[in-house]
Design a protein around this motif. Structure first.
Motif, short mmCIF file in Angstrom:
data_model
loop_
_atom_site.label_atom_id
_atom_site.label_comp_id
_atom_site.label_asym_id
_atom_site.label_seq_id
_atom_site.Cartn_x
_atom_site.Cartn_y
_atom_site.Cartn_z
N THR A 152 -9.46 -41.34 25.36
CA THR A 152 -8.72 -40.23 25.95
C THR A 152 -9.63 -39.52 26.93
OG1 THR A 152 -7.43 -39.92 23.93
CG2 THR A 152 -7.49 -38.08 25.47
N GLU A 153 -9.10 -39.18 28.10
CA GLU A 153 -9.89 -38.47 29.09
C GLU A 153 -9.52 -37.00 29.07
OE1 GLU A 153 -11.13 -38.66 33.83
OE2 GLU A 153 -9.54 -39.96 33.06
N VAL A 154 -10.53 -36.16 28.90
CA VAL A 154 -10.33 -34.71 28.88
C VAL A 154 -11.40 -34.07 29.74
CG1 VAL A 154 -10.18 -32.63 27.46
CG2 VAL A 154 -9.43 -34.83 26.52
N GLY A 155 -10.97 -33.36 30.78
CA GLY A 155 -11.91 -32.65 31.64
C GLY A 155 -12.97 -33.54 32.25
N GLY A 156 -12.59 -34.75 32.58
CA GLY A 156 -13.54 -35.66 33.21
C GLY A 156 -14.43 -36.39 32.24
N ARG A 157 -14.23 -36.14 30.93
CA ARG A 157 -15.01 -36.85 29.91
C ARG A 157 -14.12 -37.87 29.21
NH1 ARG A 157 -19.06 -32.95 26.45
NH2 ARG A 157 -20.45 -32.34 28.16
N LEU A 158 -14.73 -38.93 28.78
CA LEU A 158 -14.00 -39.98 28.06
C LEU A 158 -14.36 -39.91 26.58
CD1 LEU A 158 -12.05 -42.18 29.09
CD2 LEU A 158 -13.96 -43.80 28.94
N PHE A 159 -13.34 -39.73 25.75
CA PHE A 159 -13.54 -39.65 24.30
C PHE A 159 -12.92 -40.86 23.62
CE2 PHE A 159 -13.71 -35.30 25.78
CZ PHE A 159 -14.71 -34.72 25.01
N ALA A 160 -13.63 -41.43 22.67
CA ALA A 160 -13.04 -42.48 21.86
C ALA A 160 -11.91 -41.86 21.05
CB ALA A 160 -14.09 -43.08 20.93
N ALA A 161 -10.74 -42.44 21.10
CA ALA A 161 -9.58 -41.88 20.41
C ALA A 161 -9.82 -41.78 18.92
CB ALA A 161 -8.35 -42.74 20.70
N ALA A 162 -10.51 -42.77 18.36
CA ALA A 162 -10.78 -42.75 16.92
C ALA A 162 -11.68 -41.58 16.55
CB ALA A 162 -11.42 -44.07 16.49
N TRP A 163 -12.69 -41.33 17.39
CA TRP A 163 -13.59 -40.20 17.10
C TRP A 163 -12.84 -38.88 17.22
CZ3 TRP A 163 -14.95 -35.84 19.77
CH2 TRP A 163 -15.98 -35.07 19.20
N LEU A 164 -12.02 -38.73 18.25
CA LEU A 164 -11.30 -37.49 18.46
C LEU A 164 -10.34 -37.22 17.31
CD1 LEU A 164 -11.25 -35.27 20.56
CD2 LEU A 164 -9.44 -36.51 21.76
N ASP A 165 -9.65 -38.27 16.86
CA ASP A 165 -8.75 -38.11 15.71
C ASP A 165 -9.52 -37.72 14.45
OD1 ASP A 165 -6.37 -38.61 17.01
OD2 ASP A 165 -6.40 -40.76 16.61
N SER A 166 -10.68 -38.37 14.25
CA SER A 166 -11.49 -38.07 13.07
C SER A 166 -12.00 -36.64 13.11
CB SER A 166 -12.67 -39.05 13.00
OG SER A 166 -13.53 -38.71 11.93
N ALA A 167 -12.49 -36.20 14.26
CA ALA A 167 -13.01 -34.84 14.38
C ALA A 167 -11.90 -33.81 14.19
CB ALA A 167 -13.67 -34.66 15.75
N ALA A 168 -10.72 -34.09 14.74
CA ALA A 168 -9.58 -33.18 14.56
C ALA A 168 -9.19 -33.09 13.09
CB ALA A 168 -8.41 -33.64 15.40
N THR A 205 -18.70 -26.74 9.70
CA THR A 205 -18.43 -27.61 8.55
C THR A 205 -17.81 -28.93 8.97
OG1 THR A 205 -16.31 -26.47 8.22
CG2 THR A 205 -18.19 -25.70 6.92
N ALA A 206 -17.13 -28.95 10.12
CA ALA A 206 -16.56 -30.21 10.63
C ALA A 206 -17.61 -31.03 11.37
CB ALA A 206 -15.38 -29.92 11.55
N LYS A 207 -18.78 -30.42 11.57
CA LYS A 207 -19.91 -31.11 12.23
C LYS A 207 -19.53 -31.59 13.63
CE LYS A 207 -22.32 -32.52 8.02
NZ LYS A 207 -21.56 -31.63 7.13
N VAL A 208 -19.04 -30.65 14.43
CA VAL A 208 -18.68 -30.93 15.82
C VAL A 208 -19.61 -30.11 16.72
CG1 VAL A 208 -16.89 -30.83 17.59
CG2 VAL A 208 -16.28 -31.36 15.22
N GLU A 209 -20.21 -30.74 17.70
CA GLU A 209 -21.08 -30.02 18.61
C GLU A 209 -20.29 -28.98 19.39
OE1 GLU A 209 -23.27 -32.65 21.12
OE2 GLU A 209 -23.77 -34.03 19.49
#
Length: 210
Positions: free
Chosen positions: A10-26, A54-58
């Motif tokens: 998924t592209e957000v603000g010019g950055r590319l995120f792995a969909a699996a990571w984004l779903d996991s972090a959410a 606690t979600a360990k997100v930067e």
């Protein structure tokens, strides 16, 4: 482009995120908010920083994670923080009865509300967050309408005289030093007033308290 087309990124603000990571972090963020509210049932939302930690997100990535969690229906953004969609505080019958008695006593007390047998800190914070009380933080809790009237009268007196003292506040409302001091120190903390020696002056213009 292939990853985006396949839904793997998924592209957000010019950055590319792995969909699996984004779903996991959410998911971790949603779980953190739910756990916090489970442990603090009188809070209407979990603090954002608590959820992030606690979600360990930067920190630079957290807004993206929250946005994704909200879009996917796992979190709801509120002024006080984050909560599961539709989450509402539910008081027990005992708590509701205590709240009803307390609010009635505070209203009846006017400028000198009762200071004994206050609800615990969590219940006071809940009432304050909902705008049902104005908690000075010094053991004195006012009805919001009474508080607004008091601030207006203190402001008018200070505008006419340039300053206002603790004794003048006490005499203005016919209360004891305890109530006058709690009100003034609360206004100091809100940065509505500034202490100069033994008196206070109002900061800024004639805006009314929220």
């Amino acid at each position: 482009a292939e990853l985006l087309a396949a839904g793997a990124a998924t592209e957000v603000g010019g950055r590319l995120f792995a969909a699996a990571w984004l779903d996991s972090a959410a998911g971790r963020a949603a779980e953190s908010a739910a756990q916090f509210l489970g442990a603090n049932p009188l809070r209407t939302a979990a603090p954002r920083e608590h959820v992030r930690s606690t979600a360990k997100v930067e920190a630079p990535l957290f807004d993206t994670v929250v946005s994704h969690a909200a879009t996917s229906g796992r979190l709801e953004e509120r002024a006080a923080g984050l909560a599961p969609p539709g989450y509402e505080v539910t008081l027990t019958d005992r708590q509701q009865a205590q709240v009803d008695r307390f609010l009635s006593a505070v209203r009846a007390g006017g400028y000198a509300p009762p200071t004994d047998d206050l609800p615990d800190a969590a219940l006071l914070a809940y009432l304050s967050e909902r705008g049902l009380i104005e908690d000075t933080g010094f053991g004195v809790v006012y009805d919001p309408a009474v508080y607004r009237e008091m601030v207006s009268r203190v402001r008018a007196h200070a505008a006419a005289s340039g300053t206002i003292s603790l004794a003048e506040v006490r005499d203005l409302f016919g209360t004891s030093r305890k109530y006058a001091q709690a009100l003034l120190e609360h206004l100091d903390n809100l940065r509505l007033t500034r202490r100069v020696g033994d008196v206070r002056v109002f900061r800024g213009g004639p805006e009314q308290p929220s």
